[in-house]
Design a protein around this motif. Sequence first.
Motif, PDB file in Angstrom:
ATOM      1  N   LYS A  79       0.812  -1.264   0.009  1.00 40.60           N
ATOM      2  CA  LYS A  79      -0.042  -0.067   0.064  1.00 40.60           C
ATOM      3  C   LYS A  79       0.827   1.204   0.075  1.00 40.60           C
ATOM      4  O   LYS A  79       2.135   1.318   0.273  1.00 40.60           O
ATOM      5  CB  LYS A  79      -0.859  -0.070   1.175  1.00 40.60           C
ATOM      6  CG  LYS A  79      -2.039  -1.152   1.488  1.00 40.60           C
ATOM      7  CD  LYS A  79      -3.025  -0.861   0.686  1.00 40.60           C
ATOM      8  CE  LYS A  79      -4.084  -2.095   0.821  1.00 40.60           C
ATOM      9  NZ  LYS A  79      -3.613  -3.367   0.797  1.00 40.60           N
ATOM     10  N   GLU A  83      -2.422   5.308   1.772  1.00 42.98           N
ATOM     11  CA  GLU A  83      -3.430   4.498   2.083  1.00 42.98           C
ATOM     12  C   GLU A  83      -3.389   3.847   3.371  1.00 42.98           C
ATOM     13  O   GLU A  83      -4.536   3.449   3.914  1.00 42.98           O
ATOM     14  CB  GLU A  83      -3.346   3.440   0.805  1.00 42.98           C
ATOM     15  CG  GLU A  83      -3.627   3.681  -0.589  1.00 42.98           C
ATOM     16  CD  GLU A  83      -3.579   2.690  -1.755  1.00 42.98           C
ATOM     17  OE1 GLU A  83      -4.195   2.567  -2.650  1.00 42.98           O
ATOM     18  OE2 GLU A  83      -2.315   1.991  -1.381  1.00 42.98           O
ATOM     19  N   PHE A  87      -6.034   3.797   6.544  1.00 39.52           N
ATOM     20  CA  PHE A  87      -6.628   2.544   7.044  1.00 39.52           C
ATOM     21  C   PHE A  87      -6.309   2.674   8.679  1.00 39.52           C
ATOM     22  O   PHE A  87      -7.201   2.076   9.482  1.00 39.52           O
ATOM     23  CB  PHE A  87      -5.922   1.389   6.531  1.00 39.52           C
ATOM     24  CG  PHE A  87      -6.172   0.049   7.290  1.00 39.52           C
ATOM     25  CD1 PHE A  87      -7.342  -0.383   7.094  1.00 39.52           C
ATOM     26  CD2 PHE A  87      -5.281  -0.467   8.119  1.00 39.52           C
ATOM     27  CE1 PHE A  87      -7.587  -1.682   7.590  1.00 39.52           C
ATOM     28  CE2 PHE A  87      -5.353  -1.591   8.714  1.00 39.52           C
ATOM     29  CZ  PHE A  87      -6.651  -2.053   8.568  1.00 39.52           C
ATOM     30  N   LYS A 384     -11.242 -11.739   0.774  1.00 43.72           N
ATOM     31  CA  LYS A 384     -10.230 -10.743   1.076  1.00 43.72           C
ATOM     32  C   LYS A 384     -10.945  -9.613   0.138  1.00 43.72           C
ATOM     33  O   LYS A 384     -10.306  -8.407   0.414  1.00 43.72           O
ATOM     34  CB  LYS A 384      -8.914 -11.052   0.291  1.00 43.72           C
ATOM     35  CG  LYS A 384      -8.040 -12.215   0.903  1.00 43.72           C
ATOM     36  CD  LYS A 384      -7.504 -11.668   2.388  1.00 43.72           C
ATOM     37  CE  LYS A 384      -6.858 -12.542   3.041  1.00 43.72           C
ATOM     38  NZ  LYS A 384      -6.305 -12.001   4.387  1.00 43.72           N
ATOM     39  N   ASP A 385     -11.736  -9.772  -0.871  1.00 39.86           N
ATOM     40  CA  ASP A 385     -12.149  -8.688  -1.664  1.00 39.86           C
ATOM     41  C   ASP A 385     -13.266  -7.858  -0.780  1.00 39.86           C
ATOM     42  O   ASP A 385     -13.557  -6.750  -1.363  1.00 39.86           O
ATOM     43  CB  ASP A 385     -12.825  -9.083  -2.827  1.00 39.86           C
ATOM     44  CG  ASP A 385     -14.113 -10.216  -2.584  1.00 39.86           C
ATOM     45  OD1 ASP A 385     -13.847 -11.099  -1.622  1.00 39.86           O
ATOM     46  OD2 ASP A 385     -15.120  -9.811  -3.066  1.00 39.86           O
ATOM     47  N   LYS A 386     -13.728  -8.223   0.455  1.00 38.76           N
ATOM     48  CA  LYS A 386     -14.592  -7.525   1.047  1.00 38.76           C
ATOM     49  C   LYS A 386     -13.974  -6.408   2.204  1.00 38.76           C
ATOM     50  O   LYS A 386     -13.222  -6.941   3.115  1.00 38.76           O
ATOM     51  CB  LYS A 386     -15.562  -8.425   1.758  1.00 38.76           C
ATOM     52  CG  LYS A 386     -16.408  -9.403   1.032  1.00 38.76           C
ATOM     53  CD  LYS A 386     -17.162 -10.233   1.816  1.00 38.76           C
ATOM     54  CE  LYS A 386     -18.590 -10.828   1.084  1.00 38.76           C
ATOM     55  NZ  LYS A 386     -17.677 -11.588  -0.061  1.00 38.76           N
ATOM     56  N   TRP A 387     -13.635  -5.097   1.913  1.00 38.01           N
ATOM     57  CA  TRP A 387     -12.871  -4.526   2.462  1.00 38.01           C
ATOM     58  C   TRP A 387     -13.358  -4.382   3.947  1.00 38.01           C
ATOM     59  O   TRP A 387     -12.276  -4.130   4.769  1.00 38.01           O
ATOM     60  CB  TRP A 387     -12.782  -3.123   2.017  1.00 38.01           C
ATOM     61  CG  TRP A 387     -14.155  -2.417   1.988  1.00 38.01           C
ATOM     62  CD1 TRP A 387     -15.326  -2.483   1.191  1.00 38.01           C
ATOM     63  CD2 TRP A 387     -14.589  -1.567   2.962  1.00 38.01           C
ATOM     64  NE1 TRP A 387     -16.342  -1.745   1.362  1.00 38.01           N
ATOM     65  CE2 TRP A 387     -15.935  -1.351   2.792  1.00 38.01           C
ATOM     66  CE3 TRP A 387     -14.073  -1.037   4.076  1.00 38.01           C
ATOM     67  CZ2 TRP A 387     -16.824  -0.557   3.415  1.00 38.01           C
ATOM     68  CZ3 TRP A 387     -15.167  -0.386   4.955  1.00 38.01           C
ATOM     69  CH2 TRP A 387     -16.521  -0.139   4.633  1.00 38.01           C
ATOM     70  N   TRP A 388     -14.504  -4.478   4.307  1.00 37.35           N
ATOM     71  CA  TRP A 388     -14.912  -4.316   5.662  1.00 37.35           C
ATOM     72  C   TRP A 388     -14.564  -5.257   6.721  1.00 37.35           C
ATOM     73  O   TRP A 388     -14.524  -5.278   7.876  1.00 37.35           O
ATOM     74  CB  TRP A 388     -16.480  -3.977   5.537  1.00 37.35           C
ATOM     75  CG  TRP A 388     -17.189  -5.312   5.036  1.00 37.35           C
ATOM     76  CD1 TRP A 388     -17.676  -5.266   3.812  1.00 37.35           C
ATOM     77  CD2 TRP A 388     -17.532  -6.481   5.465  1.00 37.35           C
ATOM     78  NE1 TRP A 388     -18.265  -6.498   3.390  1.00 37.35           N
ATOM     79  CE2 TRP A 388     -18.319  -7.322   4.565  1.00 37.35           C
ATOM     80  CE3 TRP A 388     -17.524  -7.108   6.960  1.00 37.35           C
ATOM     81  CZ2 TRP A 388     -18.620  -8.559   5.071  1.00 37.35           C
ATOM     82  CZ3 TRP A 388     -18.066  -8.239   6.910  1.00 37.35           C
ATOM     83  CH2 TRP A 388     -18.502  -9.037   6.034  1.00 37.35           C
ATOM     84  N   SER A 390     -11.475  -6.102   6.989  1.00 40.32           N
ATOM     85  CA  SER A 390     -10.264  -5.685   7.445  1.00 40.32           C
ATOM     86  C   SER A 390     -10.602  -4.711   8.916  1.00 40.32           C
ATOM     87  O   SER A 390      -9.573  -4.673   9.694  1.00 40.32           O
ATOM     88  CB  SER A 390      -9.425  -5.039   6.547  1.00 40.32           C
ATOM     89  OG  SER A 390      -9.936  -3.634   6.142  1.00 40.32           O
TER      90      SER A 390
END
Length: 392
Positions: A79, A83, A87, A384-388, A390
């Motif tokens: 990143k 970024e 986060f 992993k594509d679901k950002w939430w 993290s």
Amino acid sequence: MSIKTKRIESIDILRGLVMIIMALDHTRDYFHYSAFLGDPTNMETTTPFLFFTRFITNFCAPVFVFLAGTSAFLYGTNKSKPELSKFLLTRGLWLIILEITLNNLIWTFDLTHEIIIFQVIWAIGFSMVCLSFLIYLPKKAILSIGIILVAGHNLLDGIVFEGTSFKSVIWYLLHQQQRLPLYPFKLAVFHYPVIPWIGLMVLGYCFGTFYTKKFEVSIRKKWLLILGVSSIALFFILRGINVYGNLLPWSVQKNTTFTILSFFNVTKYPPSLAYLLITMGPSLLFLYAIENYKNRATNFLLVFGRVPLYFYFVHVFVIHAFAIIGILVFGGNWHDLIGKGSGWSSNLVNYGYSLFIVYIVWMSIVILLYPSCKKYMIYKANNKDKWWLSYL
């Protein structure tokens, strides 16, 4: 079901181990007699087994905070600095919100929120917010700040505030454990003053360099051994001198056993230099020993280490709920186990079970929560594509 992950297993194994040990401390908090109104480190009332039960759980918060910094570094390897900073800032603020709302609710079961307790989730969240700005500094500067905060914060031990002035409250949040009435809450408990925790997370962030892809395993293991042994050695030197590094010095007790207990009775609130040395030193040696080690036990630990926030909230809720069920079964008043603005009920002076029962309940809860933790671990790894995710 297969798991798609690039996570570093040794780090997750260590995190999983301390999460399970943490559950022991929280089980003791709700089930052991005198837990609500006594202190397991009080040399006048403790026993060696009780002291040991409390001492081993000292490893939990430091490792949790330190590895949060390490995870932040590893997350940022692919990143940009903006970024990563965004986060850390947003996740840190999210954790603070969770501390004030959800975490306080599951610890107290008080829907009116008369009491607010600043605990480890708050410390991690606030430290992440600070780290979100510090990452823009050169690495040597970041490392220096971490060392200064961890090694030097005990110089501030002599600064003591009283009352509820704005200046006092700020100091309680930064470096002095305190309990006091504070509007709009009837009671505020500042358990995790943040200065040393910020320093520890910063050091964990710098530590992440050892786990980059280009870093040689042999050199990493060499540094883990050096840092681990050095931390333990420095602990014994500082405690032997008995002048600096802990809020309270150790002293000769009624016999040799209790004198040894006094020697290892290090301050957690806020975490003293001695406390951090004797907890992080063995933890680094554990990472040294566990490198590339894999069996059923490590697979078991991995599950909890990969879903730490989920496990934290769920296990506290389950432990508290089981304690209420227990007090109802044995004819007590469940209202006594609701934390209110006046603190915990004085009726709890006669409440509780033996350490044997505490250990049985602890192991039962860990086993009970394992299936849901494993399912959630697999879900996170494969989405992993679901950002939430993290943020959870």
